[in-house]
Design an enzyme around this catalytic site. Structure first.
Site, PDB file in Angstrom:
ATOM      1  N   GLU A 157       2.738  35.716  16.044  1.00  0.00           N
ATOM      2  CA  GLU A 157       1.517  36.132  15.381  1.00  0.00           C
ATOM      3  C   GLU A 157       1.788  36.602  14.082  1.00  0.00           C
ATOM      4  O   GLU A 157       1.370  36.434  12.892  1.00  0.00           O
ATOM      5  CB  GLU A 157       0.488  36.851  15.930  1.00  0.00           C
ATOM      6  CG  GLU A 157      -0.251  36.041  17.203  1.00  0.00           C
ATOM      7  CD  GLU A 157      -0.542  34.677  17.080  1.00  0.00           C
ATOM      8  OE1 GLU A 157      -0.834  34.270  15.946  1.00  0.00           O
ATOM      9  OE2 GLU A 157      -0.235  34.006  17.852  1.00  0.00           O
ATOM     10  N   HIS A 181       3.225  34.503  11.446  1.00  0.00           N
ATOM     11  CA  HIS A 181       2.077  33.986  10.680  1.00  0.00           C
ATOM     12  C   HIS A 181       1.556  34.710   9.495  1.00  0.00           C
ATOM     13  O   HIS A 181       0.990  34.373   8.498  1.00  0.00           O
ATOM     14  CB  HIS A 181       0.671  33.791  11.384  1.00  0.00           C
ATOM     15  CG  HIS A 181       1.006  32.375  12.329  1.00  0.00           C
ATOM     16  ND1 HIS A 181       1.132  31.164  11.956  1.00  0.00           N
ATOM     17  CD2 HIS A 181       0.866  32.238  13.926  1.00  0.00           C
ATOM     18  CE1 HIS A 181       0.992  30.258  12.933  1.00  0.00           C
ATOM     19  NE2 HIS A 181       1.023  30.754  14.152  1.00  0.00           N
TER      20      HIS A 181
END
Length: 195
Positions: A150, A153
């Site tokens: 994550e 990202h």
């Protein structure tokens, strides 16, 4: 004049394997239930992390579980992890909120099972902490790997080669800069390799 995608690019997309951490485009279609980041009342907590300006501003857990304090402790452990803090400082990342995600789907069984979600390039990161049966929590290292995914990202929205290269670098740095994972030596043993 015709504009289109090169046949080689189309072939690559067709041959690509789906990423298990990404919802398919038709996930919210008829008869399908979307993943819900929150399922009940939230209990926001104070900012956590190092004294620097990089890290996590807020931790949030699902409030409809009796063991919400354990979930919060797990998020705190991630936020205080030396390897995670190193990565946050190196990349100058400030995540608005690190949140527990409602478990939806069975890991490795259901066609759709979201383990993490990054909204707004780090405005909010959701992590699935609980096991499928809701009786406990997933392994810390597995959750930490999803966090590395994550965090990647924050720089790259798409799951392309640049994204995966950064994700591997983040995970490697997390492991390398976590002093708790280093093998130690006994002082005065006379053998530098003895433990």
């Amino acid at each position: 004049r015709v504009i289109g995608t090169a046949s080689l690019a189309l072939e690559r997309v067709q041959l690509a394997r789906p990423d298990p951490l990404v919802r398919p485009a038709d996930f919210d279609g008829p008869g399908r239930r979307p993943a819900r980041p929150f399922d009940g009342e939230l209990y926001p907590r104070a900012p956590v992390g190092t004294c620097s300006r990089w890290g996590f501003s807020e931790l949030r857990v699902l409030g409809n579980f009796a063991d919400a304090n354990q979930a919060h402790s797990l998020l705190e452990q991630l936020a205080r992890d030396p390897g995670v803090n190193y990565v946050m400082q190196k990349w100058h990342w400030r995540v608005g909120a690190l949140c527990e995600m409602a478990p939806d789907g069975r890991v490795g069984v259901d066609p759709v099972c979201v383990l993490g979600l990054n909204q707004g390039r780090g405005a909010v990161i959701y992590l699935r902490l609980r096991t499928d049966d809701l009786a406990g929590f997933r392994r810390y290292d597995a959750i930490r790997e999803v966090l590395a995914h994550e965090l990647a990202h924050n720089e790259h929205a798409e799951h392309d080669s640049r994204f995966y290269k950064l994700m591997r670098e983040i995970l490697s740095e997390m492991n390398r800069h976590d002093w708790r994972r280093l093998k130690g030596f006994r002082l005065g043993s006379g053998n530098a390799g003895a433990r």
